[in-house]
Scaffold this motif. Sequence first.
Motif, PDB file in Angstrom:
ATOM      1  N   ASN A 136     -44.840 -81.721 -13.963  1.00 19.71           N
ATOM      2  CA  ASN A 136     -44.669 -83.093 -13.460  1.00 19.71           C
ATOM      3  C   ASN A 136     -46.011 -83.708 -13.090  1.00 19.71           C
ATOM      4  N   THR A 137     -46.930 -83.737 -14.073  1.00 20.49           N
ATOM      5  CA  THR A 137     -48.251 -84.334 -13.881  1.00 20.49           C
ATOM      6  C   THR A 137     -48.449 -85.457 -14.891  1.00 20.49           C
ATOM      7  N   ASN A 138     -49.536 -86.184 -14.725  1.00 20.14           N
ATOM      8  CA  ASN A 138     -49.937 -87.231 -15.671  1.00 20.14           C
ATOM      9  C   ASN A 138     -51.024 -86.736 -16.619  1.00 20.14           C
ATOM     10  N   ALA A 139     -51.068 -85.432 -16.866  1.00 18.08           N
ATOM     11  CA  ALA A 139     -52.179 -84.826 -17.602  1.00 18.08           C
ATOM     12  C   ALA A 139     -51.935 -84.720 -19.103  1.00 18.08           C
ATOM     13  N   CYS A 140     -51.013 -85.497 -19.650  1.00 20.33           N
ATOM     14  CA  CYS A 140     -50.745 -85.405 -21.094  1.00 20.33           C
ATOM     15  C   CYS A 140     -52.005 -85.612 -21.916  1.00 20.33           C
ATOM     16  N   TRP A 141     -52.895 -86.504 -21.478  1.00 15.91           N
ATOM     17  CA  TRP A 141     -54.138 -86.801 -22.195  1.00 15.91           C
ATOM     18  C   TRP A 141     -55.015 -85.552 -22.321  1.00 15.91           C
ATOM     19  N   ALA A 142     -55.064 -84.730 -21.247  1.00 20.33           N
ATOM     20  CA  ALA A 142     -55.860 -83.501 -21.280  1.00 20.33           C
ATOM     21  C   ALA A 142     -55.221 -82.464 -22.189  1.00 20.33           C
ATOM     22  N   PHE A 143     -53.896 -82.368 -22.168  1.00 16.43           N
ATOM     23  CA  PHE A 143     -53.194 -81.421 -23.024  1.00 16.43           C
ATOM     24  C   PHE A 143     -53.317 -81.820 -24.497  1.00 16.43           C
ATOM     25  N   ALA A 144     -53.271 -83.132 -24.784  1.00 17.58           N
ATOM     26  CA  ALA A 144     -53.407 -83.588 -26.168  1.00 17.58           C
ATOM     27  C   ALA A 144     -54.787 -83.244 -26.716  1.00 17.58           C
ATOM     28  N   ALA A 145     -55.824 -83.499 -25.927  1.00 16.90           N
ATOM     29  CA  ALA A 145     -57.192 -83.191 -26.364  1.00 16.90           C
ATOM     30  C   ALA A 145     -57.396 -81.690 -26.518  1.00 16.90           C
ATOM     31  N   THR A 146     -56.886 -80.916 -25.563  1.00 18.20           N
ATOM     32  CA  THR A 146     -57.052 -79.464 -25.629  1.00 18.20           C
ATOM     33  C   THR A 146     -56.346 -78.886 -26.842  1.00 18.20           C
ATOM     34  N   ALA A 147     -55.185 -79.431 -27.191  1.00 12.51           N
ATOM     35  CA  ALA A 147     -54.460 -78.948 -28.373  1.00 12.51           C
ATOM     36  C   ALA A 147     -55.270 -79.165 -29.646  1.00 12.51           C
ATOM     37  N   VAL A 148     -56.012 -80.276 -29.723  1.00 14.71           N
ATOM     38  CA  VAL A 148     -56.895 -80.508 -30.869  1.00 14.71           C
ATOM     39  C   VAL A 148     -57.961 -79.420 -30.937  1.00 14.71           C
ATOM     40  N   LEU A 149     -58.551 -79.106 -29.805  1.00 14.35           N
ATOM     41  CA  LEU A 149     -59.615 -78.098 -29.754  1.00 14.35           C
ATOM     42  C   LEU A 149     -59.068 -76.700 -30.034  1.00 14.35           C
ATOM     43  N   GLU A 150     -57.853 -76.423 -29.571  1.00 13.71           N
ATOM     44  CA  GLU A 150     -57.219 -75.145 -29.883  1.00 13.71           C
ATOM     45  C   GLU A 150     -56.951 -75.020 -31.375  1.00 13.71           C
ATOM     46  N   GLY A 151     -56.520 -76.127 -31.999  1.00 16.07           N
ATOM     47  CA  GLY A 151     -56.266 -76.099 -33.434  1.00 16.07           C
ATOM     48  C   GLY A 151     -57.517 -75.793 -34.230  1.00 16.07           C
TER      49      GLY A 151
END
Length: 330
Positions: A136-151
């Motif tokens: 329940n955070t507003n951190a979707c932007w950080a998760f989206a960017a991190t997923a790119v880097l993980e890929g």
Amino acid sequence: MNMFIILMVAVAAVSGSKDQIVNLANGDPKIMLGLFNMFQYEYGKEYAPSERRLRLANFRQFVKDAARYNEEDEDVTYGITMFADLTEAEAENMRGFNATGMNDDDDVYEQAEVNPKFNLGANHQSRYGPAKNQANTNACWAFAATAVLEGHTSIKNRRYTALSEQEVADCTSGSTVARGGMHNKALEAVRRTGHLATSASYPFTYRDGYSCNTRHQNALPFRITGVYKVNGDNGLAAALSAGPVAVGMGFDRQLSAYRGGVYSNRSCMSVQNHAVTAVGYTSSYWIVRNSYGTGWGERGHVRFTRSYQNMCHISSYSFYIRTQSNGEVE
């Protein structure tokens, strides 16, 4: 017979899918109450006595809406998700793409030609690892960017490594876990530091207030040479041939109840309020990874139709990266 057991039998009887029981609950208060109890058990929800009535009312309306969506859209299944007991204000707090000032940055980003070194298409998004959960955070932007880097790390190392959203959040100026942020600025922050730790060494704490910390071992096998803006749907397809893409999109109440299928309701195109990661495509649909865990949608993913251009704003404010392996000579 115990109502919980009755519900489990009913669920098994309705095409083997618990999602379809929302239609039964819509007309039977006892099933609705039993379904609410099941929801509490599945999602680990506990309420004070004074709160339970509000949560049940929210849940009842969510189930009724999901049943209506099922009637209106035969290509998609709608059902119970983690949003079912939330108010709309609470749900909106989990869509943290803060688009304030995004047009000011548009001229900064080039729309570079993509060199498709990898053709991952629709069947290889699992190489990028599982969908994570921002809670329940507003951190979707950080998760989206991190997923790119993980890929891109998976492509380079040929294995998945979970990377640190907390470091991304701590090192991105002007963006916060609580108030939201922008995925392109997160990618730019990692480009500047040239560093990202694993999530095991630098775990997500759901809080702000930390200074940028790059003392943990760097898990990136590359450096980012540029962050580029996608140029329309064709540009998104080209960028996906080289790796995941961080996407700003419109996420509405109907998508909150999404359980599976190819989503084509253009009502989501009215606003950009959420950041996700495009991970693949076919000729018919885009495959997009969310950050609500593997229990939402299709193991954390949603498929968006390609029948309409820029479905849910998927190519309006989306960014990809170019990388160079550490040690390579330019």
